[in-house]
Design an enzyme around this catalytic site. Structure first.
Site, PDB file in Angstrom:
ATOM      1  N   ASP A  71       0.818  -1.342   0.019  1.00  0.00           N
ATOM      2  CA  ASP A  71       0.089   0.158   0.190  1.00  0.00           C
ATOM      3  C   ASP A  71       0.993   1.335   0.033  1.00  0.00           C
ATOM      4  OD1 ASP A  71       0.993  -0.253   2.640  1.00  0.00           O
ATOM      5  OD2 ASP A  71      -0.758  -0.016   3.677  1.00  0.00           O
ATOM      6  N   GLU A 107       1.785   5.170   1.871  1.00  0.00           N
ATOM      7  CA  GLU A 107       1.722   5.835   3.179  1.00  0.00           C
ATOM      8  C   GLU A 107       2.453   7.019   2.754  1.00  0.00           C
ATOM      9  OE1 GLU A 107       1.933   2.307   6.584  1.00  0.00           O
ATOM     10  OE2 GLU A 107       3.549   2.378   5.036  1.00  0.00           O
ATOM     11  N   GLU A 164       2.179  -7.700  32.837  1.00  0.00           N
ATOM     12  CA  GLU A 164       0.766  -7.863  32.805  1.00  0.00           C
ATOM     13  C   GLU A 164       0.768  -9.171  31.968  1.00  0.00           C
ATOM     14  OE1 GLU A 164      -2.847  -5.797  30.524  1.00  0.00           O
ATOM     15  OE2 GLU A 164      -1.702  -4.575  31.389  1.00  0.00           O
ATOM     16  N   LYS A 199      -1.417 -12.641  32.998  1.00  0.00           N
ATOM     17  CA  LYS A 199      -2.154 -13.454  32.353  1.00  0.00           C
ATOM     18  C   LYS A 199      -1.819 -14.946  31.795  1.00  0.00           C
ATOM     19  CE  LYS A 199      -4.250  -9.287  30.057  1.00  0.00           C
ATOM     20  NZ  LYS A 199      -4.495  -8.640  28.739  1.00  0.00           N
TER      21      LYS A 199
END
Length: 256
Positions: A52, A54, A149, A153
């Site tokens: 693509d 940008e 974190e 988990k």
């Protein structure tokens, strides 16, 4: 109209499209435009046949800061144009956050389509201005905000499921582990698809990172016990790595 996504487009046609978009930007924004440039794989010359487009459209500073994006598909190709005032782009370029090794490449390597006042060299200079302390702060934030974190988990899932979440956690461990290695070396990764292999080429990697990264790259994520063991080993290695280099995962006082 039948539309099946991106089609094979030669690089010269993609560059031509960039110039056509730039012409349209001049029609819309006129004298407000300070610079227009292409970033990403097109600017580096590494774009593939389905890549693509940008672009930056930088506006002169005014009383109100501007920051928004146009993102659209023309059928065979897709483009994104980030329209922002110079002050916004300079501020972003000077800031170091957790994904800096992946997000800040555009500030160092633009393909300039319009830059009469030399803004893009200034942008690169500002992007090179962060200090070691800025990188240290970003590393500390990733260690606590993401890695700590993730390991919580991981232990919850290991204890009570669902084990179907483990492959995703392994990818997160690998991705943010790579960000930590990149931040530690102030190294930009060339593209998202090469984050892990490029991180594996850098020195001073935390023990256990390589194993998790290679598991993710190979797609060998079907065995829950192997994922848990690999990520736990990486976490242990990360704790030792942080201590060795003076990064902070925990503090004995509330920081406010």
């Amino acid at each position: 109209m039948h539309m099946n996504g991106p089609v094979n487009i030669p690089r010269n046609e993609r560059i031509q499209t960039c110039n056509e978009i730039a012409s349209r930007l001049h029609e819309v924004y006129g004298e407000k435009i300070l610079a227009i440039g292409v970033y990403g794989s097109v600017s580096r010359g590494t774009d593939g046949p389905f890549s693509d487009i940008e672009m930056f459209c930088v506006l002169c500073e005014s009383s109100e800061s501007v920051e928004f994006s146009y993102e659209w598909s023309a059928g065979p190709w897709k483009a994104e144009v980030n329209v922002c005032s110079a002050d916004v782009l300079l501020e972003t370029a000077s800031t170091v956050e957790g994904e800096w090794p992946l997000t800040h490449g555009p500030f160092f390597s633009q393909l300039s389509l319009y830059d009469p006042k030399g803004f893009f060299p200034k942008l690169k200079e500002v992007a090179e201005s962060p200090t070691m302390e800025d990188f240290r702060h970003a590393i500390n934030e990733v260690l606590v905000g993401e890695m700590y974190e993730f390991v919580g988990k991981l232990r919850n899932v290991s204890l009570s499921g669902p084990h179907t979440y483990l492959p995703y956690l392994a990818v997160e461990f690998a991705q943010y582990g790579a960000m930590l290695v990149g931040l530690h070396h102030q190294k930009l990764f060339s593209t998202g698809s090469l984050v892990l292999p490029e991180a594996l080429e850098l020195p001073s990697r935390p023990e256990g990172f390589d194993n998790v990264a290679r598991m993710v790259m190979s797609g060998e994520l079907a065995e829950p016990s192997k994922i848990v063991s690999a990520c736990e080993n990486f976490w242990s290695g990360l704790v030792n790595w942080a201590a060795k280099h003076g990064y902070v995962i925990s503090t004995k006082r509330i920081p406010f």
